[in-house]
Design an enzyme around this catalytic site. Structure first.
Site, PDB file in Angstrom:
ATOM      1  CG  ASN A  36      -1.662   1.052   1.185  1.00  0.00           C
ATOM      2  OD1 ASN A  36      -1.825   2.083   0.542  1.00  0.00           O
ATOM      3  ND2 ASN A  36      -2.770   1.152   2.332  1.00  0.00           N
ATOM      4  NE  ARG A 120      -5.879   2.039  -0.319  1.00  0.00           N
ATOM      5  CZ  ARG A 120      -5.749   3.258   0.247  1.00  0.00           C
ATOM      6  NH1 ARG A 120      -4.839   3.596   1.063  1.00  0.00           N
ATOM      7  NH2 ARG A 120      -7.028   4.166   0.637  1.00  0.00           N
ATOM      8  CG  HIS A 209     -12.601   4.518   3.297  1.00  0.00           C
ATOM      9  ND1 HIS A 209     -13.344   5.741   3.733  1.00  0.00           N
ATOM     10  CD2 HIS A 209     -11.262   4.794   3.434  1.00  0.00           C
ATOM     11  CE1 HIS A 209     -12.515   6.645   4.303  1.00  0.00           C
ATOM     12  NE2 HIS A 209     -11.455   5.996   4.042  1.00  0.00           N
ATOM     13  NE  ARG A 270      -9.304  13.546   3.379  1.00  0.00           N
ATOM     14  CZ  ARG A 270      -9.166  12.429   3.219  1.00  0.00           C
ATOM     15  NH1 ARG A 270     -10.541  11.768   2.644  1.00  0.00           N
ATOM     16  NH2 ARG A 270      -8.209  11.511   3.429  1.00  0.00           N
ATOM     17  CD  GLU A 413      -8.458  -0.443   4.302  1.00  0.00           C
ATOM     18  OE1 GLU A 413      -8.154  -0.147   5.419  1.00  0.00           O
ATOM     19  OE2 GLU A 413      -9.000   0.388   3.661  1.00  0.00           O
TER      20      GLU A 413
END
Ligand code: AMP
Length: 428
Positions: A36, A120, A209, A270, A413
């Protein structure tokens, strides 16, 4: 074009075109390396897929900077941190490959024991609705998606190119954050903008996600012992980045992130949903160039922006304990937005059977889960305050008489990436 995207273009020229892998080890190697790649960091794991067993994991930090370091942990042993110069992602991957082959702390005797590499990749646009074995055509398609994710896709592609160069005979798989959300219907993913912008530029909601939402939805169905095709599930991935998905009968029908990961929930830094007119207004008032405006929306907003304290929920809770009112307000606004999406998705699915909490905040923040679930009894949602006092383990946290099951599920993940990688390459 953002700097990352430009640097990637140059990098690709130097490293040359993707090698088409040629399998030499007969396709019977069960170890999968998961990569990743971020812009200056890289996470990795090696899993033995015979029993989905994690063998080692690590984190490379400060790639291309002074003081780059690889932190490697063989499961059952202490973490080893090595400071070593790494000018680029190829150097970083070389260090990872050395670490996993280290005679003491490694997990394989040679790279022949790695059957496949799973990468990923953040954005696949509308090009891929599932994970895919990487070849030149896939690389070309992902390069076209760089414009959609100029900060995220280039480092993902660096990682792929570096692995292809250093492991030319090992098959590689790309697993996308956007893929699971590709089942959304147009009424969920289209913005009310002139339709031509969707046609010309692919402007639509993509969602992110996805690998995490898929993993926890599948686990929820397994924990409830009900077929996922018979369930309506809302998955809340609440980490530094945060998103909520509505999953009806195993298919995503809506999700809170949008064209980029900026839309939806309030996040660590964010802003999430805001009136788009605010952007033009602030730019005018503060005389801000476009790049600066993006930075403010992505890096200086969210709970950090409201509180002025931190993006980390632990710091915010400490600040609340000391009487900081803006930190308390930031947490309330965060919870309010999660509740807003839960309500919206109950309406979209005409009900819900299970709500899942996952990621850093969802898995660990007892107070936040309580704040989110307060006074939802009329919707059949009742949190058990005592059962909720738990962190980071799979469990139900609803009361016995709650119509809706509430689940805490640590996301994984990497395991999802390893599974897809193994399944797509085991017969090659
Ligand atoms: P993630 O992006 O999933 O790694 O989540 C990271 C965030 O999880 C951190 O920024 C923290 O805000 C939050 N977090 C992690 N541990 C805890 C905890 N024990 N209590 C509250 N928040 C936590």
């Amino acid at each position: 074009m953002a700097t990352n995207a430009l640097i990637y273009k140059k990098f690709r020229c130097i490293i040359g075109k993707a090698n088409l892998f040629k399998r030499e080890n007969g396709g019977n190697v069960m170890n999968v390396l998961v990569i990743n790649c971020g812009s200056s960091s890289l996470k990795y794991q090696v899993l033995d897929m015979t029993g989905e067993k994690l063998l080692c994991k690590g984190l490379v930090e400060r790639i291309g900077m002074e003081g780059s370091v690889i932190n490697h942990t063989k499961i059952g042993m202490d973490k080893v941190s090595t400071v070593v110069p790494m000018n680029d992602h190829k150097d970083a991957i070389a260090q990872v490959l050395a670490a996993i082959q280290d005679p003491e702390t490694g997990v394989v005797a040679s790279l022949d024991e790695i059957g496949a590499v799973g990468h990923r990749v953040v954005h696949a646009g509308e090009k891929f609705a599932d994970s895919v074995v990487i070849d030149d055509k896939v690389i070309a398609a992902l390069e076209e998606c760089v414009e959609l994710a100029p900060l995220h896709n280039p480092p993902n592609l660096y990682g792929i190119a570096a692995c292809q160069e250093l492991m030319p005979n090992t098959p590689m798989v790309a697993v996308f954050d956007t893929a699971y959300h590709q089942t959304m219907p147009p009424k969920s993913y289209l913005y009310a903008l002139p339709y031509e912008y969707y046609e010309k530029y692919g402007i639509r909601k993509y969602g992110f996600h996805g690998t995490s939402h898929k993993y926890v939805a599948q686990r929820a169905a397994a924990m409830m012992n009900v077929d996922i095709n018979d369930l309506k599930i809302i998955t809340c991935h609440l980490g530094n980045g945060a998103s909520v998905s509505a999953i009806k009968h195993g298919r995503v029908i809506d999700t809170s992130m949008g064209f980029t990961p900026l839309q939806g929930l309030v996040m660590g830094t964010r802003c999430g949903d805001i009136d788009p007119a605010i952007v033009t207004y602030i730019r005018q008032k503060e005389n801000l160039p476009q790049g600066k405006a993006n930075e403010i929306l992505n890096k200086k907003s969210g709970v950090l922006g409201i509180s002025g304290v931190s993006s980390d929920f632990r710091d915010l809770e400490d600040a609340v304990a000391e009487g900081n009112e803006r930190a308390a307000l930031a947490l309330e606004i965060f919870a309010q937005k999660v509740r807003f999406y839960i309500g919206a998705y109950i309406a979209e699915m005409n009900g819900v059977d299970a709500i899942v909490f996952t990621a850093g905040v969802g898995e660990n923040d007892v107070n936040m889960r309580e704040l989110i679930c307060t006074d939802l009894g009329n919707l059949g949602i009742k949190l058990d305050i005592m059962r909720n006092k738990v962190r980071g383990k799979e469990t139900f946290v609803n009361t016995e008489d709650s119509k809706v099951k509430l689940l805490l599920i640590p996301t994984n993940e990497e395991l999802m990436i390893a599974r897809d990688t193994f399944n797509l390459t085991k017969n090659l």
